[in-house]
Design a protein around this motif. Structure first.
Motif, PDB file in Angstrom:
ATOM      1  N   ALA A  20       0.844  -1.191   0.000  1.00  0.00           N
ATOM      2  CA  ALA A  20       0.000   0.000   0.000  1.00  0.00           C
ATOM      3  C   ALA A  20       0.881   1.243   0.000  1.00  0.00           C
ATOM      4  O   ALA A  20       2.030   1.200   0.445  1.00  0.00           O
ATOM      5  CB  ALA A  20      -0.896  -0.002   1.227  1.00  0.00           C
ATOM      6  N   GLU A  21       0.360   2.339  -0.504  1.00  0.00           N
ATOM      7  CA  GLU A  21       1.007   3.643  -0.367  1.00  0.00           C
ATOM      8  C   GLU A  21      -0.094   4.695  -0.478  1.00  0.00           C
ATOM      9  O   GLU A  21      -1.213   4.381  -0.929  1.00  0.00           O
ATOM     10  CB  GLU A  21       2.068   3.881  -1.456  1.00  0.00           C
ATOM     11  N   HIS A  22       0.219   5.936  -0.064  1.00  0.00           N
ATOM     12  CA  HIS A  22      -0.767   6.999  -0.194  1.00  0.00           C
ATOM     13  C   HIS A  22      -1.014   7.243  -1.675  1.00  0.00           C
ATOM     14  O   HIS A  22      -0.144   7.736  -2.388  1.00  0.00           O
ATOM     15  CB  HIS A  22      -0.259   8.277   0.497  1.00  0.00           C
ATOM     16  N   GLY A  23      -2.190   6.867  -2.144  1.00  0.00           N
ATOM     17  CA  GLY A  23      -2.504   7.012  -3.564  1.00  0.00           C
ATOM     18  C   GLY A  23      -3.656   6.112  -3.924  1.00  0.00           C
ATOM     19  O   GLY A  23      -4.264   5.475  -3.052  1.00  0.00           O
ATOM     20  N   GLY A  43       5.884   3.004  -8.641  1.00  0.00           N
ATOM     21  CA  GLY A  43       5.613   1.826  -9.472  1.00  0.00           C
ATOM     22  C   GLY A  43       5.001   0.661  -8.705  1.00  0.00           C
ATOM     23  O   GLY A  43       4.977  -0.464  -9.220  1.00  0.00           O
ATOM     24  N   VAL A  44       4.492   0.904  -7.516  1.00  0.00           N
ATOM     25  CA  VAL A  44       3.952  -0.179  -6.684  1.00  0.00           C
ATOM     26  C   VAL A  44       2.862  -0.973  -7.398  1.00  0.00           C
ATOM     27  O   VAL A  44       2.715  -2.175  -7.198  1.00  0.00           O
ATOM     28  CB  VAL A  44       3.426   0.405  -5.340  1.00  0.00           C
ATOM     29  N   ILE A  45       2.108  -0.313  -8.269  1.00  0.00           N
ATOM     30  CA  ILE A  45       1.024  -1.030  -8.965  1.00  0.00           C
ATOM     31  C   ILE A  45       1.571  -2.168  -9.832  1.00  0.00           C
ATOM     32  O   ILE A  45       0.877  -3.154 -10.045  1.00  0.00           O
ATOM     33  CB  ILE A  45       0.133  -0.094  -9.814  1.00  0.00           C
ATOM     34  N   ALA A  49       0.024  -5.751  -9.329  1.00  0.00           N
ATOM     35  CA  ALA A  49      -0.628  -6.421 -10.469  1.00  0.00           C
ATOM     36  C   ALA A  49      -0.072  -7.839 -10.607  1.00  0.00           C
ATOM     37  O   ALA A  49      -0.818  -8.799 -10.796  1.00  0.00           O
ATOM     38  CB  ALA A  49      -0.413  -5.622 -11.744  1.00  0.00           C
ATOM     39  N   GLN A  50       1.239  -7.942 -10.469  1.00  0.00           N
ATOM     40  CA  GLN A  50       1.879  -9.263 -10.583  1.00  0.00           C
ATOM     41  C   GLN A  50       1.374 -10.190  -9.470  1.00  0.00           C
ATOM     42  O   GLN A  50       1.009 -11.334  -9.720  1.00  0.00           O
ATOM     43  CB  GLN A  50       3.392  -9.084 -10.494  1.00  0.00           C
ATOM     44  N   PRO A  77       6.983   4.801 -14.571  1.00  0.00           N
ATOM     45  CA  PRO A  77       7.355   3.391 -14.382  1.00  0.00           C
ATOM     46  C   PRO A  77       6.425   2.444 -15.142  1.00  0.00           C
ATOM     47  O   PRO A  77       6.882   1.469 -15.735  1.00  0.00           O
ATOM     48  CB  PRO A  77       7.234   3.167 -12.871  1.00  0.00           C
ATOM     49  N   LEU A  78       5.140   2.747 -15.159  1.00  0.00           N
ATOM     50  CA  LEU A  78       4.174   1.887 -15.859  1.00  0.00           C
ATOM     51  C   LEU A  78       4.412   1.923 -17.369  1.00  0.00           C
ATOM     52  O   LEU A  78       4.493   0.878 -18.023  1.00  0.00           O
ATOM     53  CB  LEU A  78       2.739   2.354 -15.541  1.00  0.00           C
TER      54      LEU A  78
END
Ligand SMILES: [Fe+2]
Ligand SMILES: [Fe+2]
Length: 273
Positions: A20-23, A43-45, A49-50, A77-78
């Motif tokens: 998780a992150e603020h977003g 780029g946490v998503i 997603a993975q 990053p995406l």
């Protein structure tokens, strides 16, 4: 099943292997189209997603709710990760920089989109920048700019433009899915106000029921009067599910949970359509 909304990212997490992150970031599959609404702040998503078994290749669109870094920062990053270039839809001000927040006892902070158009243009098939709404794929719409009609809602907090003027955040818009169970209304930060957003949705879809509002409602600094008026309006609009997270605020979440059918949003939440 016609599709799904998967919360790829928000401020909280419950499942093993997710971050998780603020977003905020929503992954949407609907009628064989794949889209993202917002991309979080980093780029946490990609990692989430993975972990969730989502293949982001084949995304047709990325849509941005508004400029702020916690909704746009994951863009580069995406785009660098994807083999196939997606299309990007945003309000023109989603790339207006810098955008500040003034907080007591701290220097103004730039909370705007960290990228310029020239950073992302080479990595997108097409970029559509417009202030009015659009059906981006069959059954999925962006509201465009949301008129500020209610006397009790404001943008929230002290957002400022580079010249020091109040930032009205006109780029704030919502995404609406015309799902079998009714309209699913996704909000990034809801800076236009949740009720103003619903008024816009009602104007665009006068005869469709609103099944759910999902996302950040930016009610952290809302007065008790605003919270009551918001809950009353949600009931009046007949919204069946109020799923709030990100910048909704804990007091507002508590109030809404006592007054409407409220559920807390979390990273990994899946809604089938
Ligand atoms: Fe936000
Ligand atoms: Fe925001």
């Amino acid at each position: 099943m016609k599709g799904k909304i998967l919360t790829l990212l928000e401020n909280s997490v419950r499942h093993r292997g997710l971050l998780a992150e603020h977003g905020i970031s929503f992954y949407i599959e609907f009628d064989n189209n794949k889209l993202l609404f917002d991309v979080g702040q980093s780029g946490v998503i990609l990692r989430n997603a993975q972990s969730l078994g989502i293949n982001l290749e084949g995304l047709s669109w990325i849509a941005l709710s508004h400029n702020h870094y916690d909704h746009t920062g994951g863009l580069l990053p995406l785009l660098k990760y994807l083999d196939k270039k997606p299309k990007l839809f945003a309000h023109p001000d989603a790339f207006l920089r810098p955008r500040y927040i003034f907080s007591p006892n701290t220097s103004p902070r730039d909370v705007g989109n960290p990228y310029s158009l020239s950073d992302v243009e080479p990595l997108c098939e097409e970029i559509v920048l417009q202030s009015y709404g659009k059906e981006i794929v069959s059954g999925i719409f962006l509201t465009g700019e949301i008129e500020r009609k209610t006397p009790f809602e404001d943008v929230g907090d002290d957002f400022r433009l580079a010249n020091g003027d109040k930032d009205p955040i006109w780029d704030d818009q919502s995404l609406v899915i015309d799902a079998p169970q009714g309209l699913m209304v996704l909000l990034g930060c809801g800076h236009s106000g949740l009720v103003n957003t619903l008024l816009k949705v009602r104007e665009l879809f006068p005869s469709r029921p609103i099944e759910a509002v999902i996302g950040g409602f930016h009610l952290g600094s809302a007065s008790p009067e605003r919270l009551k008026a918001t809950a009353d309006a949600l009931k009046e609009f007949g919204v069946n599910q109020v799923i709030g997270g990100h910048c909704t605020g804990w007091k507002a979440s508590l109030f809404l949970s006592q007054n409407v059918k409220f559920f807390p949003l979390f990273t990994g939440m899946l809604i089938e359509l």
